[in-house]
Design a protein around this motif. Structure first.
Motif, short mmCIF file in Angstrom:
data_model
loop_
_atom_site.label_atom_id
_atom_site.label_comp_id
_atom_site.label_asym_id
_atom_site.label_seq_id
_atom_site.Cartn_x
_atom_site.Cartn_y
_atom_site.Cartn_z
N ARG A 1 19.33 12.78 -9.93
CA ARG A 1 18.71 11.82 -10.86
C ARG A 1 19.10 10.37 -10.47
O ARG A 1 18.27 9.47 -10.53
N PHE A 2 20.36 10.20 -10.08
CA PHE A 2 20.79 8.85 -9.65
C PHE A 2 19.99 8.37 -8.43
O PHE A 2 19.58 7.22 -8.33
N ALA A 3 19.74 9.31 -7.48
CA ALA A 3 18.98 8.94 -6.28
C ALA A 3 17.56 8.53 -6.64
O ALA A 3 17.02 7.56 -6.11
N LEU A 4 16.91 9.28 -7.59
CA LEU A 4 15.55 8.91 -8.01
C LEU A 4 15.54 7.54 -8.68
O LEU A 4 14.63 6.72 -8.46
N GLU A 5 16.52 7.28 -9.52
CA GLU A 5 16.58 5.98 -10.20
C GLU A 5 16.76 4.86 -9.17
O GLU A 5 16.13 3.79 -9.31
N GLN A 6 17.56 5.09 -8.15
CA GLN A 6 17.74 4.07 -7.11
C GLN A 6 16.46 3.82 -6.34
O GLN A 6 16.11 2.68 -6.00
N ILE A 7 15.70 4.91 -6.08
CA ILE A 7 14.40 4.76 -5.38
C ILE A 7 13.47 3.90 -6.23
O ILE A 7 12.80 2.98 -5.72
N GLU A 8 13.40 4.19 -7.53
CA GLU A 8 12.52 3.43 -8.42
C GLU A 8 12.94 1.96 -8.47
O GLU A 8 12.10 1.05 -8.31
N THR B 1 0.82 -1.21 0.00
CA THR B 1 0.00 0.00 0.00
C THR B 1 0.86 1.26 0.00
O THR B 1 0.67 2.14 -0.86
N PRO B 2 1.84 1.45 0.90
CA PRO B 2 2.68 2.66 0.83
C PRO B 2 3.74 2.58 -0.27
O PRO B 2 4.28 3.61 -0.69
N LEU B 3 4.05 1.38 -0.76
CA LEU B 3 5.11 1.24 -1.76
C LEU B 3 4.67 1.81 -3.11
O LEU B 3 5.47 2.42 -3.83
N THR B 4 3.40 1.64 -3.45
CA THR B 4 2.91 2.10 -4.76
C THR B 4 3.10 3.61 -4.95
O THR B 4 3.64 4.05 -5.97
N PRO B 5 2.68 4.46 -4.01
CA PRO B 5 2.91 5.89 -4.21
C PRO B 5 4.39 6.27 -4.18
O PRO B 5 4.81 7.22 -4.85
N ILE B 6 5.21 5.53 -3.44
CA ILE B 6 6.65 5.84 -3.45
C ILE B 6 7.22 5.69 -4.85
O ILE B 6 7.93 6.54 -5.38
N ILE B 7 6.88 4.53 -5.49
CA ILE B 7 7.36 4.29 -6.85
C ILE B 7 6.77 5.33 -7.80
O ILE B 7 7.45 5.90 -8.66
N GLY B 8 5.45 5.61 -7.63
CA GLY B 8 4.78 6.56 -8.53
C GLY B 8 5.37 7.96 -8.43
O GLY B 8 5.62 8.62 -9.45
N TYR B 9 5.59 8.44 -7.20
CA TYR B 9 6.16 9.79 -7.02
C TYR B 9 7.58 9.87 -7.56
O TYR B 9 7.99 10.89 -8.14
N ALA B 10 8.36 8.82 -7.38
CA ALA B 10 9.72 8.83 -7.91
C ALA B 10 9.71 8.91 -9.43
O ALA B 10 10.49 9.65 -10.05
N GLU B 11 8.78 8.14 -10.08
CA GLU B 11 8.68 8.20 -11.54
C GLU B 11 8.24 9.61 -11.99
O GLU B 11 8.76 10.16 -12.97
#
Length: 770
Positions: free
Chosen positions: A584-591, A559-569
């Motif tokens: 940009r590298f940090a965002l890619e690592q989050i995704e 449930t909380p993982l979906t918005p994390i991936i969505g916001y990072a994208e």
């Protein structure tokens, strides 16, 4: 004087047995008189030994653990135990026997061996100290060696009945020796072909599911080439009795049958030897042979047979030598002299085989008492001699005195045997032919709280001890056993102890017959399985709780993982051009981390769902399932530049989602780690009541040190760390295999690569909580 008295007695016995008939006098047989002449001398020797020995209570009592691989009531194990008791019961020293049965002949799945039995035996034995361990068959030897340091440090070990014995089995261990089981196929087959010169074909009945039978088949195959110019061999493997009987009936006089394994029925149940062998005998007119004595008397002709009684005697003799102070390492393992020529008179007569053709020293069972005849003159001379010797009747007085002393020695021997029976670990009893209790050992009080006297006073023993909810069923079992006279093993039931506590028990029983064939009653052995039952229930509950936990945690984390991936994208797409390289590298690592975590949660949910479905009514088309998997994996196959070929796949009655989930994980694993190597092969085969699938690749393969852990949850080897994955897929495959009564393993592909095998029951018995 004793021998002289025996001669007098024999002459008088001859005289009194003579009956005049047409000048001929049938007399009692020479064999019986020969036996009589031997008995007093043997008894005198035993008496002299008893008189020369000191009192038993002057020696320190010693504790012996007897560990059997199989169960009480199994013909081989009972024969080995009888041999051990015969030797140990004759020893004047005080011996306390602790007897355990591992029951691995009927329960040999990994869950029972590694989780239930391992924990149960370790728990029972860890607080006990033994002066010696006496064991039978390979599973018991493996357990004792595995726990040599923690359960049996410094304890001498004597083994018996070890199949396919090799010195490296005990290499590195001290104070251990015993008796190896070596079936003598060569001599038995040579005798069979000598007795039946018309035979041109030998049909071998074998069982590929049992490890011992597979080893015995390997030993048989070593001698088969020696007979290639005389007969041809035909191997019938894993056929149920219902299929064997009509095929056996079609065999002609040019054939004979060699039994080299267990027999099953159509349900997969193993049929005990005393039940299966007469059915095989009734189904065919050709002779039956085997290499073990537990088939003798039920339909085989005989041969050079492995003798369970002899194994038990030899092992017990070694045990007494070690207890007397000899070093076990100085006693070589006994390999020769454990087999004996043994034959059934009824089968010899059936096929016209004269006893004069048997090897010297052969044992013949079911032999009728022979008779001799004398003419009238010989009879008169014998009478005259007999009456002339009556003046020496005083010698009989000496004979009577010797006999009384012998009877006293026999009573003492019986008391020693009773001591062994009375103080075995299990609760044992004996019902006579009418169902009345005639003997129960003192262990009954430890199990039930009721004394021997209280049990003997019960008119309907054991029903007052049985839990009220199980009492009616137990009454039916007792009545049926006395009527049908069948053997039973590990029948579970509950008792209510005298103090009110409820305990789980398992009873095994077998009918007892007099040597003249009269039914004497039923002997039963009972063991407490409460801890085992509780362990299974606790394991089931733990697995259910674990499944629920995985589902809950996976859902709550997704449930909380979906918005994390969505916001990072969203941040990467909308503001990626304005961010520096570090951001940009940090965002890619989050995704990437979010997607890996999402994949792991999906795999964990798949793992938790295994076992929640029932088997389908109709067989599943495995080929259609694989085609659908390949269609879904089309992009992955193209990206890996791999070619996937599909061979013949068997149908199976297992939930289709299980088959799809397991094969998709195996194929995906091959694409991930070996896709670039080209060809990936998918196929399968039927194997009796099991079905096997394989996925074979030609990639770099798996190091030997990683093969044992590759199916562990979250385990990823060195090569796997360079590829995407969660370490859950292969663990899911293993859980599906276990739930469906099968297993999974990996082998090297010839020429390089790995072959993953998945074996499932053809009709899936969903095993919850395993």
């Amino acid at each position: 004087m004793l021998v002289f008295g025996d001669g007098i007695f024999c002459m008088i016995l001859f005289s009194l047995q003579i009956v005049y008939t047409d000048g001929m006098f049938p007399l009692i047989g020479r064999d019986l008189l020969s036996l009589w002449r031997r008995v007093p001398s043997a008894v005198l020797a035993a008496l002299l030994l008893a008189l020369s020995a000191g009192p038993a209570d002057a020696q320190q009592e010693r504790d012996i653990l007897i560990l059997h691989s199989y169960h009480l009531g199994q013909v081989w194990t009972d024969s080995v135990m009888a041999g051990m008791q015969e030797v140990l019961g004759a020893d004047p020293a005080g011996l306390r026997l602790h007897v355990e049965y591992m029951d691995t002949k009927r329960f040999n799945d990994s869950t029972y061996l590694l989780e239930v039995l391992e924990v149960l035996l370790t728990h029972k034995l860890q607080r006990l100290d033994f002066d010696l361990v006496l064991l039978s068959d390979n599973d018991a030897l493996d357990f004792v060696l595995r726990h040599r340091d923690n359960l049996f440090p410094g304890t001498p070990i004597i083994f018996s009945g070890i199949n396919n014995f090799r010195p490296e089995m005990i290499a590195g261990f001290r104070e251990i020796t015993g008796v190896a089981e070596t079936p003598n196929f060569r001599e038995t087959l040579n005798l069979a072909l000598e007795f039946h010169p018309q035979v041109r074909k030998i049909v071998v009945l074998r069982n590929r599911r049992n490890e011992t039978d597979r080893q015995n088949h390997t030993l048989l195959m070593e001698v088969v080439p020696e007979f290639a110019d005389r007969v041809e061999f035909e191997f019938w493997a894993d056929l149920p009795m219902e299929a064997l009987e009509p095929r056996l009936g079609q065999l002609g006089p040019e054939a004979l049958v060699f039994i080299n394994g267990l027999t099953i029925d159509a349900t997969g149940r193993t049929i005990p030897f005393p039940e299966s062998t007469p059915r095989l005998r009734a189904a065919t007119s050709v002779p039956l042979y085997s290499a073990w004595d537990f088939f003798l008397g039920h339909g085989i002709v005989g041969g050079r047979l492995v003798c369970g009684l002899r194994h038990g005697e030899l092992a017990a003799q070694l045990a007494l030598r070690v207890l007397a102070g000899e070093n076990p390492d100085a006693l070589p393992v006994i390999i020769e002299g454990t087999n004996q020529y043994m034959f059934d008179f009824r089968e010899l007569q059936r096929f016209g085989i004269s006893r004069s053709r048997l090897p010297a020293g052969s044992v013949v069972i079911n032999r009728p008492l022979p008779f001799v005849t004398l003419n009238q003159r010989e009879a008169v001379n014998l009478l005259a001699g007999g009456f002339a010797l009556l003046i020496l009747l005083s010698a009989l007085v000496v004979n009577i005195l010797h006999r009384r002393r012998s009877e006293k020695a026999l009573r003492a021997s019986e008391e020693r045997f009773r001591a062994i029976a009375d103080y075995t670990c299990d609760w044992e009893g004996w019902l006579d032919a009418a169902g009345k209790l005639c003997w129960v050992n003192p262990s009954v009080q430890r199990f039930t709280g009721f004394s021997v006297e209280e049990c003997m006073a019960m008119p309907d023993y054991p029903l007052p001890i049985i839990h009220e909810e199980d009492r009616e069923e137990m009454a039916q079992v007792v009545a049926s056993t006395l009527k049908v006279r069948t053997t039973g093993n590990n029948f579970p039931f509950r008792i209510r102890r005298k103090d009110g506590e409820v305990r789980w028990m398992a009873v095994s029983w077998q009918p007892i017959y007099h040597k003249d064939g009269r039914f004497l009653g039923v002997r039963a052995g009972v063991r407490d399985i409460t801890e085992q039952q509780q362990a299974v229930e606790d394991l089931q509950a733990t697995n259910q709780e674990l499944d629920a936990f995985v589902r809950t945690v996976s859902h709550d984390l997704r449930t909380p993982l979906t918005p994390i991936i969505g916001y990072a994208e969203y941040l990467r797409q909308q503001y990626g051009d304005t961010l520096d390289e570090t951001a940009r590298f940090a965002l890619e690592q989050i995704e990437q981390t979010g997607h890996r975590m999402h994949a792991m949660l999906e795999d964990l949910l798949s793992l938790a769902r295994v076992g929640s479905l029932e088997p389908p009514e109709e067989p599943v088309n495995s080929e259609a399932v694989v085609r659908e998997i390949l269609a879904n994996l089309g992009p992955v196959i193209a990206q890996a530049e791999a070619e996937v070929t599909v061979g013949t796949l068997p149908k199976i009655r297992v939930p289709g989602v299980f088959v799809a989930q397991a094969l998709e994980n195996l194929i995906g694993n091959a694409l991930r780690y070996a896709g670039g190597a080209g060809l990936i092969e998918v196929g399968g085969e039927a194997a009796g009541e099991m079905v096997r699938f394989y996925v074979r690749d030609h990639g770099p393969g798996i190091p030997d040190e990683e093969k044992k852990r590759v199916f562990d949850l979250f385990y990823r080897g060195d090569a796997a760390l360079q590829n995407p994955g969660t370490g859950v897929g292969l663990a899911t495959v293993r859980r599906i295999a276990r739930r469906c009564g099968g297993r999974v393993w990996v082998e090297d592909t010839p020429g390089g690569g790995s072959t993953f095998w998945l074996e499932l029951a053809a009709v899936c018995p969903i095993r919850e909580g395993k």
